[in-house]
Design a protein around this motif. Structure first.
Motif, PDB file in Angstrom:
ATOM      1  N   CYS A  73      20.978   3.230  -4.486  1.00  0.00           N
ATOM      2  CA  CYS A  73      19.505   3.146  -4.384  1.00  0.00           C
ATOM      3  C   CYS A  73      19.063   1.688  -4.256  1.00  0.00           C
ATOM      4  O   CYS A  73      18.135   1.369  -3.511  1.00  0.00           O
ATOM      5  N   ILE A  74      19.735   0.808  -4.992  1.00  0.00           N
ATOM      6  CA  ILE A  74      19.363  -0.618  -4.980  1.00  0.00           C
ATOM      7  C   ILE A  74      19.939  -1.312  -3.754  1.00  0.00           C
ATOM      8  O   ILE A  74      19.251  -2.031  -3.026  1.00  0.00           O
ATOM      9  N   GLN A  75      21.220  -1.070  -3.496  1.00  0.00           N
ATOM     10  CA  GLN A  75      21.882  -1.783  -2.389  1.00  0.00           C
ATOM     11  C   GLN A  75      21.229  -1.454  -1.047  1.00  0.00           C
ATOM     12  O   GLN A  75      20.989  -2.329  -0.219  1.00  0.00           O
ATOM     13  N   LYS A  76      20.879  -0.186  -0.845  1.00  0.00           N
ATOM     14  CA  LYS A  76      20.264   0.203   0.440  1.00  0.00           C
ATOM     15  C   LYS A  76      18.869  -0.408   0.596  1.00  0.00           C
ATOM     16  O   LYS A  76      18.480  -0.831   1.680  1.00  0.00           O
ATOM     17  N   LEU A  77      18.137  -0.464  -0.516  1.00  0.00           N
ATOM     18  CA  LEU A  77      16.800  -1.066  -0.444  1.00  0.00           C
ATOM     19  C   LEU A  77      16.914  -2.540  -0.070  1.00  0.00           C
ATOM     20  O   LEU A  77      16.110  -3.078   0.687  1.00  0.00           O
ATOM     21  N   GLU A  78      17.931  -3.190  -0.596  1.00  0.00           N
ATOM     22  CA  GLU A  78      18.122  -4.632  -0.308  1.00  0.00           C
ATOM     23  C   GLU A  78      18.526  -4.867   1.138  1.00  0.00           C
ATOM     24  O   GLU A  78      18.130  -5.856   1.750  1.00  0.00           O
ATOM     25  N   THR A  79      19.279  -3.949   1.724  1.00  0.00           N
ATOM     26  CA  THR A  79      19.873  -4.250   3.033  1.00  0.00           C
ATOM     27  C   THR A  79      19.204  -3.513   4.196  1.00  0.00           C
ATOM     28  O   THR A  79      19.237  -3.987   5.321  1.00  0.00           O
ATOM     29  N   ASP A  80      18.622  -2.350   3.915  1.00  0.00           N
ATOM     30  CA  ASP A  80      18.044  -1.560   5.017  1.00  0.00           C
ATOM     31  C   ASP A  80      16.523  -1.769   5.048  1.00  0.00           C
ATOM     32  O   ASP A  80      15.782  -1.225   4.242  1.00  0.00           O
ATOM     33  N   LYS A  81      16.079  -2.571   6.017  1.00  0.00           N
ATOM     34  CA  LYS A  81      14.668  -2.950   6.061  1.00  0.00           C
ATOM     35  C   LYS A  81      13.752  -1.759   6.368  1.00  0.00           C
ATOM     36  O   LYS A  81      12.540  -1.852   6.245  1.00  0.00           O
ATOM     37  N   SER A  82      14.338  -0.624   6.782  1.00  0.00           N
ATOM     38  CA  SER A  82      13.476   0.537   7.070  1.00  0.00           C
ATOM     39  C   SER A  82      13.089   1.271   5.785  1.00  0.00           C
ATOM     40  O   SER A  82      12.202   2.126   5.799  1.00  0.00           O
ATOM     41  N   ILE A  83      13.761   0.923   4.686  1.00  0.00           N
ATOM     42  CA  ILE A  83      13.459   1.564   3.397  1.00  0.00           C
ATOM     43  C   ILE A  83      12.342   0.785   2.718  1.00  0.00           C
ATOM     44  O   ILE A  83      12.371  -0.448   2.692  1.00  0.00           O
ATOM     45  N   ASP A  84      11.356   1.518   2.166  1.00  0.00           N
ATOM     46  CA  ASP A  84      10.222   0.837   1.536  1.00  0.00           C
ATOM     47  C   ASP A  84      10.339   0.768   0.019  1.00  0.00           C
ATOM     48  O   ASP A  84       9.973  -0.228  -0.594  1.00  0.00           O
ATOM     49  N   TYR A  85      10.836   1.853  -0.600  1.00  0.00           N
ATOM     50  CA  TYR A  85      10.872   1.910  -2.068  1.00  0.00           C
ATOM     51  C   TYR A  85      12.183   2.530  -2.534  1.00  0.00           C
ATOM     52  O   TYR A  85      12.849   3.263  -1.786  1.00  0.00           O
ATOM     53  N   SER A  86      12.473   2.265  -3.807  1.00  0.00           N
ATOM     54  CA  SER A  86      13.589   2.934  -4.457  1.00  0.00           C
ATOM     55  C   SER A  86      13.160   3.310  -5.870  1.00  0.00           C
ATOM     56  O   SER A  86      12.401   2.563  -6.506  1.00  0.00           O
ATOM     57  N   VAL A  87      13.624   4.453  -6.329  1.00  0.00           N
ATOM     58  CA  VAL A  87      13.283   4.946  -7.667  1.00  0.00           C
ATOM     59  C   VAL A  87      14.575   5.019  -8.471  1.00  0.00           C
ATOM     60  O   VAL A  87      15.544   5.653  -8.035  1.00  0.00           O
TER      61      VAL A  87
END
Ligand SMILES: O=C(O)C(=O)C[C@]1(C(=O)O)C=C[C@@H](O)C=C1
Length: 327
Positions: free
Chosen positions: A53-67
Motif C-alpha cells: 500500500c505504501i510502496q505503490k503510493l510512493e512509486t505509482d503517480k496514478s495512485i492518489d491515496y493509500s489506507v
C-alpha cells in the motif's frame, strides 16, 4: 473529506484511486469506503500487503491515496504500519533532509475508525468442530490478540481437538484461502474475518461477535504523496510526528516532550518502535500525536527546539480528527 471536495482538489472528473489491504471485504476496504463516502467515483484498489500500500503510493503517480491500519483498541499497534513509517525516517537511503528534519515522500491527510466485528467463518453452515481432530484457523496476525478469549473457549469446549492459527495477509484473504483448501481427513479449515468477507466469498458465518472486547475498533491512516498543499479543515487537527533523541542521557525523552509542555501543546498519543542505529541495540523511534492549535501559534520556534534536541524528526501530517475518535 467529502468526495466533492476531493474532486475540487484534483479537478472535476479525475478518477480518484485509493489503495487498501485487499482482497475486497477486509476492514481496510471498509476504511477506504468510509473515507470516500462509499463513492463509486473512486477506484478502490486492493493490494496484497500493507507495505505494498505504501510502496505503490510512493512509486505509482496514478495512485492518489493509500489506507493503512495503524492501531487497534484491543491489541494496540499494527507494527507493520508503524515500521513502514519508522523506516522512512531512519533507514531509507537518500532521505530528503533539512538539518535533522526528514521530509518524507508521503503525508498523512486523514484517519478513519472501523468497528471490528469478527466472525468465525466456514465453507459449510454448521460444522461440528468437535468431530475434527484439527481445526486450522486462518486470519490476519493482528486478529489473534483480538479473539484470544474466544479461542480459549473453543479449546475448552473441544479438548480433544487441536486448534492451529495460520497467518494470512488479511482477514478477507483468509476466507479465500479456506475456499481453496483441499479437504483432508479429520481436518477442517475455518477463517476469522468480517461478515462482508464471508458474504463476498459465499461462505457461512458460524459464530458472530467473537471479539474479546465489545467496541473493538481499528484506526486507519489515509496517506497521499506530499503535495505541499495544506488541506485546511475546520475540525480539530492532529499532528503525527516521529523522532529520535540526540542523547541517551537520562531525561532526553522528557526534554523533547517538555517542548510540547512549554508550548502548551496537548499530546494525545505516544508510542515507540525499536530500531538499530549501527551496532547499538535498544534505540527507539518515538511516535507522538498532538493537537495542532494553529491560532497564532509560533510553530517555527516549536520546530526549531525539536531540531536542537532530536537526531531525526519527521512531521507526517496535520489532519482532521475524525468524529468517530470520540465515539
Ligand atoms: O485484514 C484486514 O481485514 C485488515 O484490514 C487488516 C487489519 C489489521 O491489520 O489490523 C485491520 C483491522 C483488524 O484489526 C484486523 C486486521
Amino acid at each position: 473529506m467529502s468526495f466533492q471536495r476531493l474532486t475540487r482538489v484534483f479537478g472535476w472528473g479525475k478518477m480518484v484511486k485509493a489503495l487498501y489491504l485487499g482482497p475486497p471485504g477486509t476492514y481496510s476496504h471498509q476504511a477506504a469506503l468510509q473515507q470516500f463516502d462509499y463513492s463509486n467515483e473512486v477506484e478502490y484498489i486492493p493490494t496484497s500487503s500493507i507495505p505494498e500500500c505504501i510502496q505503490k503510493l510512493e512509486t505509482d503517480k496514478s495512485i492518489d491515496y493509500s489506507v493503512i491500519p495503524l492501531e487497534n483498541s484491543t491489541n494496540g499497534q499494527v507494527v507493520f504500519s508503524y515500521d513502514l513509517l519508522r523506516d522512512r525516517m531512519v533507514h531509507e537511503e537518500g532521505l530528503n533532509r533539512q538539518g535533522n528534519r526528514v521530509i518524507p515522500t508521503l503525508e498523512v491527510v486523514g484517519e478513519q475508525y472501523v468497528s471490528i466485528a469478527h466472525c468465525l467463518i466456514a465453507t459449510e453452515p454448521k460444522p461440528a468442530l468437535g468431530d475434527f481432530s484439527r481445526v486450522q484457523i486462518y486470519s490476519h496476525p493482528q486478529v489473534w490478540g483480538q479473539v484470544s478469549s474466544y479461542l480459549q473457549q473453543l479449546q475448552s469446549k473441544f479438548p480433544n481437538t487441536t486448534f492451529e492459527k495460520i497467518d494470512s495477509s488479511s482477514t478477507s484473504e483468509a476466507v479465500r484461502r479456506i475456499l481453496n483448501c483441499e479437504s483432508k481427513r479429520g481436518i477442517i479449515d475455518v477463517a476469522i474475518a468480517g461478515e462482508v468477507a464471508a458474504k463476498l466469498n459465499k461462505c457461512s458465518v458460524v459464530d458472530t461477535g467473537i471479539n474479546d472486547v465489545k467496541g473493538n475498533t481499528t484506526r486507519f491512516l489515509i496517506l497521499q504523496r506530499r503535495n505541499h498543499r495544506q488541506i485546511v479543515s475546520q475540525s480539530p487537527k492532529v499532528s503525527l510526528m516521529t523522532f529520535t533523541t540526540k542523547q541517551d542521557d537520562p531525561g532526553s525523552l522528557v526534554d523533547v516532550l517538555t517542548i510540547l509542555k512549554t508550548h502548551g501543546v496537548n499530546m494525545c498519543s505516544i508510542n515507540s518502535r525499536p530500531y538499530n542505529r549501527g551496532k547499538q541495540k535498544w534505540q527507539y523511534v518515538f511516535f507522538i500525536e498532538y493537537y495542532y492549535q494553529n491560532e497564532g501559534h509560533d510553530w517555527d520556534v516549536f520546530y526549531q527546539e525539536l531540531e536542537n534536541l532530536c537526531s531525526e524528526w519527521c512531521l507526517w501530517g496535520i489532519f482532521p480528527r475524525n468524529a468517530n475518535y470520540y465515539a
